[in-house]
Design an enzyme around this catalytic site. Structure first.
Site, short mmCIF file in Angstrom:
data_model
loop_
_atom_site.label_atom_id
_atom_site.label_comp_id
_atom_site.label_asym_id
_atom_site.label_seq_id
_atom_site.Cartn_x
_atom_site.Cartn_y
_atom_site.Cartn_z
N TYR A 187 0.81 -1.18 0.15
CA TYR A 187 -0.21 -0.03 0.00
C TYR A 187 0.80 1.12 -0.09
O TYR A 187 0.67 2.20 -0.71
CB TYR A 187 -0.96 0.06 1.39
CG TYR A 187 -1.68 1.34 1.24
CD1 TYR A 187 -2.99 1.67 0.62
CD2 TYR A 187 -1.35 2.13 2.23
CE1 TYR A 187 -3.56 2.83 0.74
CE2 TYR A 187 -1.95 3.15 2.49
CZ TYR A 187 -3.14 3.71 1.63
OH TYR A 187 -3.93 4.91 1.72
N GLU A 238 -10.72 5.53 4.90
CA GLU A 238 -10.31 6.40 5.76
C GLU A 238 -11.60 6.57 7.03
O GLU A 238 -11.15 6.65 7.98
CB GLU A 238 -9.96 7.75 5.32
CG GLU A 238 -8.68 7.78 4.47
CD GLU A 238 -7.44 7.17 5.33
OE1 GLU A 238 -7.50 7.30 6.64
OE2 GLU A 238 -6.40 6.87 4.76
N TRP A 289 -4.79 1.19 11.15
CA TRP A 289 -4.84 1.35 9.74
C TRP A 289 -4.63 -0.06 9.29
O TRP A 289 -5.15 -0.67 8.29
CB TRP A 289 -3.86 2.22 9.24
CG TRP A 289 -3.89 2.09 7.61
CD1 TRP A 289 -2.88 1.82 7.04
CD2 TRP A 289 -4.76 2.67 6.76
NE1 TRP A 289 -3.02 1.72 5.52
CE2 TRP A 289 -4.43 2.21 5.37
CE3 TRP A 289 -5.98 3.10 6.92
CZ2 TRP A 289 -5.22 2.68 4.34
CZ3 TRP A 289 -6.97 3.05 6.00
CH2 TRP A 289 -6.56 2.88 4.43
#
Length: 187
Positions: free
Chosen positions: A19, A41, A49
């Site tokens: 990522y 998000e 995360w």
């Protein structure tokens, strides 16, 4: 200067490395992809995360690969079905926000402006490079994120507080917060 990835990246987590290396901070202009990044998000609020990233594929399946038109059509029955899906983050408000946000982005498109055009106008279509030396010095939010957050709320988007939006602006490449020593910091 030694070249190394940004400090927040767990080098042992292949998904996080991928990522970081291939998406985070790369300027994104496709509405569907921007919608996905915004959605990720919003799911992250209050979570790590890592958790969100490892559920990304399941979210893609649950939300028709973030196809705006399909997601905008989701009903309460779809939400009930999603609430039973153990592979995703089952937060009703976040799931409802995803559907709402697809509808809001489609409304923006129907008014003659893409989400991409609308969003990137806040930075005059230029990535803001903060020349980060130490990632620990990066703020959780700034004036830009606060302005974009307010504007997003005005057009009907939900779960778009300034902290969430700062992370989104980083992810979508409007803000470049790759550390200067990171090989993925665009010079």
């Amino acid at each position: 200067m030694t070249s190394k990835r940004c400090q927040w990246v767990d080098e042992k987590d292949a998904l996080m490395v991928q990522y970081h290396d291939t998406e985070w901070g790369h300027p994104e202009h496709r509405d569907q992809k921007l919608f996905e990044l915004l959605s990720l998000e919003t799911y992250q609020a209050g979570l790590s995360w890592r958790t969100v990233l490892h559920k990304r594929q399941a979210f893609r399946q649950a939300f028709a690969n973030y196809d705006l038109e399909q997601v905008a059509q989701y009903t309460e029955a779809n939400i009930e079905q999603l609430m039973q899906d153990v592979t995703i983050i089952r937060n009703r408000l976040k799931l409802q926000a995803t559907i709402n946000n697809a509808q809001a982005i489609l409304a923006l498109q129907q008014s003659g402006q893409t989400f991409d055009q609308w969003l990137w106008s806040f930075v005059d279509n230029q990535t803001i490079d903060h020349h980060v030396i130490n990632y620990q010095d990066v703020p959780a939010k700034d004036d830009l994120a606060t302005s974009v957050s307010k504007a997003m709320k005005k057009i009907g988007l939900k779960f778009v507080g300034p902290v969430t939006i700062y992370s989104f602006l980083q992810a979508a490449g409007l803000i470049n917060d790759h550390e200067m020593t990171c090989p993925y910091h665009k010079k």
